[in-house]
Structure formats: C-alpha cells, structure tokens
Design a protein around this motif. Sequence first.
Motif: not given
Lengths: 349, 317
Positions: B46-64, B182-188
């Motif tokens: 969950n490396g990237g998911f944790d920090v992204r969810r903390e910062l941005f909320g919803e992160t799952s793929a969406g149907e467009l 730092d975490q976001l940079v490395e993960d991205s």
Amino acid sequence: MTETTAIAPRLTAQPSYPEDGSDAAAPRALKYVIERADRTFRGVARGGGLIVLTIMVLVGLYLTINAVQAVSAVGIVEFVTETAWSPETNRFGVAALLTGTVLIALVAIVISLPLALGMSLFITEITAGGFQRFMRSVIDLMAAVPSVVFGLWGLAFLQPAIVPFSRWLSTWFGWIPIFAVDGVDPTNPLPNTSLFTSSTFIAGLVVAMMVIPIMSSLMIESFSRAPIGEREGAYALGATRWGMIRSVVLPFGKGGVIGGTMLGLGRALGETIAIYLIISPIFDINPHILQRGANSIAAHIALRYGEANSFSMSALMAAGLALFVLTMVINFTASTVIARSRSGAESEG
Amino acid sequence: MITLPFSRRQQPGRYARATDNESAAPTVQTDIILPDIDSPSGLSANGGFDVRRELFGETSAGELVADSITAWFGTHKVLDRVSLTMETGKVTALIGPSGCGKSTFLRILNRMHEMVPSASLSGEVRLDGSDLYERSQRLTWARRQVGMIFQKPNPFPAMSIYENTIAALNLTGVRANREQKDQLVEDSLRKASLWDEVKDRLEQPGGGLSGGQQQRLCIARALAVAPRVLLMDEPCSALDPTSTRRVEETIAQLRGQMTIVIVTHNMQQAARVSDECAFFLAAQNTPGVIVEHGDTGAMFNNPQDERTFDYVNGRFG
Ligand SMILES: Nc1ncnc2c1ncn2[C@@H]1O[C@H](COP(=O)(O)OP(=O)(O)O)[C@@H](O)[C@H]1O
Ligand SMILES: [Mg+2]
C-alpha cells in the motif's frame, strides 16, 4: 575575397576518438569561408555596438574631465559626504542629492512593482481577445506620455488628493522612522497640510505612475510567451488559475519582471521634470519620506544650470557623474543577478 | 483550496479494492522483450495508496462514460454525437486518421476542451455516474480525477525533478509534510518506471532529462494526484523506441489501478497495450464519429466494418 576564421580556441572539450596508429590526435583547427551576407551583417552589428560603446565612454569621459575642477577644489571625500550645495562658498557635495534620488526611486519601485505585476497578469491571464489588445495598446500609449504631463498632473491633482493619505500614514505609522513627520500634531483638527506636500513620497508616487506602463510593457511581453504546453500541463493537474500562474507564468516571465523593474528603476533615477515640478528642494538627508522636502540629482541640475558660472557648472557636472556612476553600478549589479538566476524561459525544449 | 476527506481513510473497502487490482496480472499481448525495470511489486502493498488516500481521498479507478458528445470550434463541428464507455481499470485505445477529432474527444473528457476560446460542446461525461460538466462541479476537481499526458512532454522547466513530481500539491493547494512528499515522489516515480534513473539527482531541473524521461516524469507528475482516469494523447509520438517501450510498460503496470484512455497512431502499440479500442473517422468535411469499437483483439483480427479493416491493415490514414 575570402576570409577565414579559426574557431578552434573556443572548443572547450575535445572528443577523444582513438585513431589508427596514433594516440596523440591533435585537435584540428576548424576554418571556414564566411558568406558575404554574414560578413556584412557582422560588420554592421559590430559597427553599431562599437558606436554605442564609444558614445557611452565619451559621455563618461566628458563628465569626468569637466567634474575634475570642482571635485578637486573640495576633495572627493567632502564631495561625497557634504549635503549642502553652495559652490560660491566652496561647500558642496552630493550626499543629500544622491540619497534623495535613491529614496524617490525606491518609493517609485516599491509602489510600481506590485501594480505593474498585477496589471500585467490581469492583461495576459484574465482579459482576452479584443479587450486584451485594447489594454495592451493603452499601456503602450501611456508609456509614451511625456513626463512633464505626469508632473503637472501630480502637482495639480495627485498632490492635494494624496495629502490626507500621507497624513493618515504618518498618524498611524509614524512610529516607523521613515513615516515620521517632524512638527506634526495628530491631535490638531486643522493640521498644517503644507507639511505633507512636495515630499519624497509624492514625487515617488508620480514617478511610479510614469514607470508602471514601461514595466508592464516588458512583463506583458514575457508573460504572454509562457508556453501553452506548460500552461495546459498545470491545468491538467487540477491547478487553479493562480496555481498555474505561480508555477508556469511567473517562473517563465522572471526575466521580464527583473528586466522591467531595472528599466523602471533606471527611469526613476534619471527622472527630471516631474520631480522638479513636485519637490521643494532641501539640502539635508531627509529620511522622512512623507515630509515636505526632497531632492534629486537630475532635478537639481535642471534647476541650477541656468545660473551657473564655469565653476558651479563643473560642480553640476560632478553631480551628473555621480548619477551616471550610480546608474551603472545598479545596472551591472542587476545584470549579474539576472545572469545568476535561472529563468524558466531558458530551458524551453 | 481543497478540503480533504480524511474520513475516507476509515473505509475498509478501499484496501481490498487496491489489493484486488494489484493481483490482477496484466494480460498485455506484448511481443517484445522488455528491459529489466523497477518491479512494481517492489512497492509495499500500500506504499502509494496510503499517502495518496491521506492527501486526496478516493483513489480507485473509475468508469468514464462519454454520452452523445458533440464538439465545435467556432461553427466548425468536429465531433457528432460520439458515445463511448471506458471501462473501469481497462486500457482503451482511440485510433483513427489525423484530424478526425481524437484529441478533441480526449480533451473533452477532462474539461481541457473549453480552454480554447472558440470551443463549445454538448453531451455528458460521467465519472462513475456523476457528470463532470454538472454546474456544481469544480473544474479543478474534474481535472484532478481525470489526469492527462500530452503529446509533447511538458515538465515545468524551472522546477527540479522532485518538485515536478509533486507540483500538483502546490497547484491544488494540498498540504503535505516532508515525509508524505518523499513517499509520494518515490512511489510516483517508481510507478512511472523513472525512479532508478533519477533517484540520485532529484534536485536537478526536470527540463534537463531526455525526451523519454521527461514524458515519464509527466506521467509520474500526473500519478502523484491519484487520478482515477488517465488520458494520454499520443504519449509516445515524440519518443524513441526504447522510451516508447518503457512508457508502454508503465501503462501495463497501471492497468487496473486506473482507467486509461490512449490515443495512438501506432497500430502495434494499440494492439499491445489496450483492452478496448475505438476507431474514429471523419469523412470529407463531416464531423468525426466512432465507426467501430469493442475488444481490441476483435477489432484487429475480425473488424465488422470495412473501413476499420482497411485502417488497421494500413490501407489508409
Ligand atoms: N484549437 C483549435 N481551433 C480550431 N480548430 C481546431 C482546433 N484544434 C483542432 N481543431 C480542428 O478539429 C478537428 C479535430 O482535430 P483533433 O481533435 O486535433 O484531431 P486528431 O487528434 O484526431 O488528429 C480538426 O479538423 C482540427 O482542424
Ligand atoms: Mg491529435
């Protein structure tokens, strides 16, 4: 007729390709025939550059030669530290004039920089189409208004209108030394408004109005060239307009902002007639910008040259030389700063 | 300023969703051998998911879902009632000859179309059911949910690689502490398979990278805000073959974590990276339409429309 030029000395890194049988490959001097058009262009460009440089040097020399008589009469130290201006009695110097010039220019830049920045961003980022073109031509037109017009306007309209504000500033911020005004009584309901006229602040304000169009013109030019790709890149990340401006437009336009400010500063330091109309000259270092009494080298020269005999003319030349040197120092410092700072505009790929 | 829905962290379902996505192994039909690159499994689950969810909320793929999109530039109609569903976590390729409106369609999906002064459109674009063009919808929200990669790499040249990667934090007014950054940079950067190449020079300007690296930096920059859909407009057309391969590899890794829509002129690329495919065509002086769409394999091997057959076999366009 052909001409050859060696560019080899400009090579800094030489590739080291191993060559058959020789491990001591000397770099080859690269020569080429210069095209006629290039030669003509080079001649014209070189000529233009040399003429400008020569004129600059001649002006400096002329001022220096003419200043020698007066400066040697009082000595250079006294000339720089003396505030009074009375060549008749051999007491004169540029201390008050120089500080006055710098103070007016500083007031002008402090006021004009944020206004010019805001206006340039408004025109490039908020307005569009016909209105944008209209605003840009208004700015260019304003830059062409002669300074005597600004001076008259400042004297007749701005000064009476701004004195209450000066008074308000000194009442509430008088504890900051530059805003203090000697002899003002805030409790007096009928204040002596003449204490606040003809001040450094009002002169600086008028000069600010004059330099805003010049500064804006440069800033608008550089902001509007910020690449659309980077702008869109920022927007695509969910940037607000201000976010995009901060991360794309301002870094890209940094050179234009600095350049515009320097141009404005140069104008402000050398401004003559508008300041001449506004200030009431004093020969003391007056750090109270709201208080009556200011001075500037250019305005001083305009005021005094008519009555000058050959010695006092030489003294005025010396004052002119001081302004010349000050402007040069500021410009060289500025160009060094610009050269050091990395502008976003340079690494466009 | 965006208010952060921190409470979303507490929702248990998200972790399950993320793990599901990661275990869905990519089934890309790649016929080339990819160089050894940063392994996606090297990331903590969950490396990237944790920090992204903390910062941005919803992160799952969406149907467009694009519903009956018509687009104009001034009075020139360039798309006529185009509808397309881009399924959750799948890669959809848009193919078709130049000038048939693929870029316009893509830019409508994240509200970039309206940046052109003369542009207008009709129709709806729904992300998991909510219309991006709804009156109450924030433009910045729509664009953050639906990220975009451009044809020409456009990193911010005055920013360092590090700053470029997390530029969106500044741009959208999201605050993060040093550790999160730092975490976001490395993960991205890892997700964009750029980490190994730049990890020792994060402070250098982003403009100093090669074209392919710049494009992957742009991908990392887009991934940092956890978009639910990622749009790519010919992302490899300015890149050399090796860089192209790495970008394709990145797409393969991202499949499942977000919905991807890619415009490409390269048929092999469309075949390699996409699950679904839509063929755009604009006949002489008529607006663009989707001639055929469906499963990529079927589109390439067994197209229903003669024009699709001609195009995928290189007969025109
Ligand atoms: N900014 C614009 N202004 C006016 N017309 C445009 C603009 N961008 C694209 N078009 C027109 O819209 C049509 C579709 O273009 P585009 O979406 O870029 O096609 P594609 O990406 O498939 O090559 C073309 O006819 C093009 O000329
Ligand atoms: Mg296109």
